[in-house]
Motif scaffolding. Structure first.
Motif, PDB file in Angstrom:
ATOM      1  N   ILE A  55       0.838  -1.204   0.000  1.00 40.31           N
ATOM      2  CA  ILE A  55       0.000   0.000   0.000  1.00 40.31           C
ATOM      3  C   ILE A  55       0.874   1.256   0.000  1.00 40.31           C
ATOM      4  N   LYS A  56       0.517   2.210  -0.805  1.00 43.83           N
ATOM      5  CA  LYS A  56       1.256   3.472  -0.901  1.00 43.83           C
ATOM      6  C   LYS A  56       0.462   4.652  -0.351  1.00 43.83           C
ATOM      7  N   ASN A  57      -0.860   4.543  -0.402  1.00 48.43           N
ATOM      8  CA  ASN A  57      -1.717   5.674  -0.030  1.00 48.43           C
ATOM      9  C   ASN A  57      -2.219   5.556   1.406  1.00 48.43           C
ATOM     10  N   LYS A  58      -2.631   6.692   1.950  1.00 45.98           N
ATOM     11  CA  LYS A  58      -3.192   6.724   3.297  1.00 45.98           C
ATOM     12  C   LYS A  58      -4.512   5.954   3.342  1.00 45.98           C
ATOM     13  N   VAL A 316       7.417  -3.160   9.116  1.00 48.10           N
ATOM     14  CA  VAL A 316       6.148  -3.379   8.411  1.00 48.10           C
ATOM     15  C   VAL A 316       4.995  -2.831   9.247  1.00 48.10           C
ATOM     16  N   MET A 317       5.001  -3.167  10.537  1.00 48.56           N
ATOM     17  CA  MET A 317       3.947  -2.690  11.427  1.00 48.56           C
ATOM     18  C   MET A 317       3.980  -1.171  11.557  1.00 48.56           C
ATOM     19  N   ASN A 318       5.167  -0.606  11.638  1.00 47.50           N
ATOM     20  CA  ASN A 318       5.305   0.839  11.763  1.00 47.50           C
ATOM     21  C   ASN A 318       4.751   1.554  10.526  1.00 47.50           C
ATOM     22  N   ARG A 319       5.012   0.991   9.344  1.00 43.86           N
ATOM     23  CA  ARG A 319       4.481   1.603   8.119  1.00 43.86           C
ATOM     24  C   ARG A 319       2.960   1.496   8.083  1.00 43.86           C
ATOM     25  N   TYR A 320       2.438   0.389   8.583  1.00 39.29           N
ATOM     26  CA  TYR A 320       0.979   0.233   8.666  1.00 39.29           C
ATOM     27  C   TYR A 320       0.382   1.369   9.506  1.00 39.29           C
ATOM     28  N   PHE A 321       0.980   1.636  10.642  1.00 41.23           N
ATOM     29  CA  PHE A 321       0.461   2.691  11.522  1.00 41.23           C
ATOM     30  C   PHE A 321       0.625   4.071  10.884  1.00 41.23           C
ATOM     31  N   SER A 322       1.738   4.275  10.211  1.00 41.48           N
ATOM     32  CA  SER A 322       1.982   5.567   9.562  1.00 41.48           C
ATOM     33  C   SER A 322       0.961   5.839   8.460  1.00 41.48           C
ATOM     34  N   LEU A 323       0.720   4.853   7.599  1.00 40.07           N
ATOM     35  CA  LEU A 323      -0.219   5.029   6.491  1.00 40.07           C
ATOM     36  C   LEU A 323      -1.662   5.132   6.974  1.00 40.07           C
ATOM     37  N   SER A 324      -1.950   4.533   8.134  1.00 41.60           N
ATOM     38  CA  SER A 324      -3.321   4.610   8.672  1.00 41.60           C
ATOM     39  C   SER A 324      -3.511   5.813   9.578  1.00 41.60           C
ATOM     40  N   GLY A 325      -2.536   6.725   9.584  1.00 40.41           N
ATOM     41  CA  GLY A 325      -2.664   7.972  10.332  1.00 40.41           C
ATOM     42  C   GLY A 325      -2.540   7.815  11.822  1.00 40.41           C
ATOM     43  N   GLN A 326      -1.841   6.789  12.257  1.00 34.97           N
ATOM     44  CA  GLN A 326      -1.673   6.576  13.700  1.00 34.97           C
ATOM     45  C   GLN A 326      -0.265   6.900  14.161  1.00 34.97           C
TER      46      GLN A 326
END
Length: 326
Positions: A55-58, A316-326
């Protein structure tokens, strides 16, 4: 691996992870800096992180997303519910442990969407999974889940030349049309020692359990996808035997998608129609078989460093949180 060794390995896994559950979360968050400060090849790590989370987008997490506390409560509820209904207690427990030990490095308010089990379909929303289809899997975010079952490597001391000049397969065939088709149509091929060891039936292709140590005495080992990916792929590709399989359709943390046919493994048709021909060819062309085995072992090497694996999981988890605005 013998049943006794495997049981001991699983027992130690459960004991270790049960202890981890009671370590205060602050310990994880204090330790994360020292973990991330370790020096590794950043380019290789970035390539893997990009592969697991495409995933690249928010995006926004769903209304069903959970914090780590809610994940804990969810697992306890499932445990008690299974206990009451006399169902298998361990079902998905390893998924919980493996997800929890990475989730714990982040603050308590963060939320995730996840699916446990053998996932064969594409996710509609960004979701953490163990497995996904190789094609059309943009929203499926792979984490290293159920690793006690899927990440089992071997130290094979028998050279390819000194192994039996034939191919072997043992496994669970129920609920897998591909595996059932394979054993029913090819169990009589003299070059093959194949059969289902579970469930036991009166059919001629029903054979006794064969431990990994015994399977490693064969030059060629079939690797067949079941509910999703083939669990055996990792230990086969770390051995001195050649992995024989159709092109994979599903992938896990092992990144089955980039595996190259007749480079990392011996590729056969989906209907197995050329399997005997391929094995006869590589039996005669030993140099080519050895090259494939070496390439497979080199591919496996990237998953052997536990500290590096943890860093990639955290990223991977950190990018998940970043892209989901957390």
């Amino acid at each position: 691996m013998s049943k006794h060794k495997n049981q001991k390995r699983k027992f130690l896994y459960y004991v270790k992870n049960c202890i981890f559950l009671f370590i205060p979360k602050i310990f994880y968050r204090l330790k994360i800096k020292s973990i991330m400060s370790q020096q590794y090849d950043q380019k290789d790590i970035d390539l893997r992180v990009n592969y697991y989370i495409k995933i690249k987008n928010k995006f926004k997490v769903s209304s069903k997303s959970m914090t780590i506390t809610e994940l804990w409560n969810y697992q306890i509820f499932k445990f008690n519910n299974n206990l009451i209904k006399n169902k298998k207690i361990k079902k998905h427990t390893t998924y919980f442990f493996d997800l929890y030990t990475i989730f714990a490095y982040f603050t308590l308010e963060k939320k995730i969407d996840f699916k446990f089990g053998d996932i064969k379909e594409a996710c509609q929303n960004p979701t953490i999974v163990k497995s996904r289809p190789i094609m059309d899997s943009q929203n499926s975010i792979i984490m290293k889940l159920n690793k006690i079952r899927h990440f089992n490597f071997v130290n094979d001391t028998t050279t390819f030349i000194n192994k039996k000049n034939s191919a072997v397969w043992r496994g669970y065939a129920k609920n897998s049309e591909r595996r059932e088709y394979f054993i029913k149509n090819y169990y009589q091929v003299p070059l093959f020692n194949i059969g289902q060891h579970s469930p036991i039936t009166d059919e001629p292709w029903s054979k006794s359990y064969m431990p990994i140590e015994e399977q490693l005495s064969y030059k060629f080992i079939f690797c067949l996808e079941g509910a999703d990916t083939a669990t055996s792929m990792k230990w086969i590709m770390s051995s001195n035997s050649a992995c024989v399989m159709p092109k994979p359709k599903y992938e896990t943390w092992f990144m089955e998608g980039p595996l190259q046919p007749d480079f990392h493994y011996i590729k056969i048709n989906d209907d197995f129609s050329d399997a005997e021909e391929k094995i006869k060819y590589y039996s005669k062309h030993t140099d080519k078989a050895l090259k494939i085995i070496t390439n497979a072992q080199n591919y496996v090497d990237q998953f052997q460093n536990k500290k590096r694996e943890k860093i990639i999981s955290i990223l991977v988890m950190n990018r998940y949180f970043s892209l989901s605005g957390q």
